[in-house]
Design a protein around this motif. Structure first.
Motif, PDB file in Angstrom:
ATOM      1  N   MET A   1      15.456   1.248  -7.835  1.00 15.00           N
ATOM      2  CA  MET A   1      15.270   2.525  -7.192  1.00 15.00           C
ATOM      3  C   MET A   1      14.761   2.281  -5.772  1.00 15.00           C
ATOM      4  SD  MET A   1      12.409   5.560  -7.845  1.00 15.00           S
ATOM      5  CE  MET A   1      12.193   5.163  -9.507  1.00 15.00           C
ATOM      6  N   PRO A   2      15.489   2.744  -4.741  1.00 12.67           N
ATOM      7  CA  PRO A   2      14.985   2.640  -3.372  1.00 12.67           C
ATOM      8  C   PRO A   2      13.737   3.501  -3.209  1.00 12.67           C
ATOM      9  CG  PRO A   2      17.341   3.135  -3.391  1.00 12.67           C
ATOM     10  CD  PRO A   2      16.844   3.286  -4.788  1.00 12.67           C
ATOM     11  N   PHE A   3      12.744   2.958  -2.528  1.00  9.04           N
ATOM     12  CA  PHE A   3      11.471   3.655  -2.361  1.00  9.04           C
ATOM     13  C   PHE A   3      10.937   3.424  -0.954  1.00  9.04           C
ATOM     14  CE2 PHE A   3       6.798   3.513  -2.511  1.00  9.04           C
ATOM     15  CZ  PHE A   3       6.531   4.803  -2.947  1.00  9.04           C
ATOM     16  N   ALA A   4      10.481   4.489  -0.312  1.00  6.83           N
ATOM     17  CA  ALA A   4       9.827   4.387   0.994  1.00  6.83           C
ATOM     18  C   ALA A   4       8.541   5.195   0.940  1.00  6.83           C
ATOM     19  CB  ALA A   4      10.736   4.929   2.095  1.00  6.83           C
ATOM     20  N   ASN A   5       7.493   4.665   1.578  1.00  4.80           N
ATOM     21  CA  ASN A   5       6.199   5.337   1.617  1.00  4.80           C
ATOM     22  C   ASN A   5       5.741   5.399   3.067  1.00  4.80           C
ATOM     23  OD1 ASN A   5       3.519   6.150   1.433  1.00  4.80           O
ATOM     24  ND2 ASN A   5       3.094   4.897  -0.343  1.00  4.80           N
ATOM     25  N   PHE A   6       5.686   6.604   3.608  1.00  4.69           N
ATOM     26  CA  PHE A   6       5.232   6.825   4.977  1.00  4.69           C
ATOM     27  C   PHE A   6       3.828   7.399   4.931  1.00  4.69           C
ATOM     28  CE2 PHE A   6       9.830   7.145   5.084  1.00  4.69           C
ATOM     29  CZ  PHE A   6      10.166   6.395   6.205  1.00  4.69           C
ATOM     30  N   LYS A   7       2.956   6.891   5.790  1.00  2.41           N
ATOM     31  CA  LYS A   7       1.582   7.397   5.873  1.00  2.41           C
ATOM     32  C   LYS A   7       1.312   7.825   7.315  1.00  2.41           C
ATOM     33  CE  LYS A   7       0.001   4.356   2.198  1.00  2.41           C
ATOM     34  NZ  LYS A   7      -0.649   5.113   1.164  1.00  2.41           N
ATOM     35  N   PHE A   8       0.776   9.033   7.439  1.00  2.00           N
ATOM     36  CA  PHE A   8       0.466   9.593   8.747  1.00  2.00           C
ATOM     37  C   PHE A   8      -0.952  10.146   8.736  1.00  2.00           C
ATOM     38  CE2 PHE A   8       5.044  10.074   8.268  1.00  2.00           C
ATOM     39  CZ  PHE A   8       5.517   9.588   9.478  1.00  2.00           C
TER      40      PHE A   8
END
Length: 68
Positions: A1-8
């Motif tokens: 499963m492709p997964f991306a985690n962005f934190k701002f």
């Protein structure tokens, strides 16, 4: 499963921008892995409390970044 985690930093990214990040990241996964990846793609956009993250041994805040 492709997964991306962005934190701002909290309050920097509004709901419309979060939605754009999710759509564009999913499109990138589909471009790379093919259409079969779309239903399994996961994109997480998180907001981090001001001062709750750092880089190069320095705590970052909105004020330090000139965003306050």
């Amino acid at each position: 499963m492709p997964f991306a985690n962005f934190k701002f930093p909290a309050g920097v990214v509004d709901a419309a921008r979060k939605e754009e990040i999710i759509h564009r990241t999913t499109a990138m996964f589909v471009e790379y892995f093919g259409e079969q990846a779309r239903p399994y793609s996961m994109v997480l956009v998180e907001e981090v409390a001001d001062g709750g993250w750092g880089r190069a041994d320095e705590t970052l805040t909105l004020a330090k970044m000139g965003l306050a």
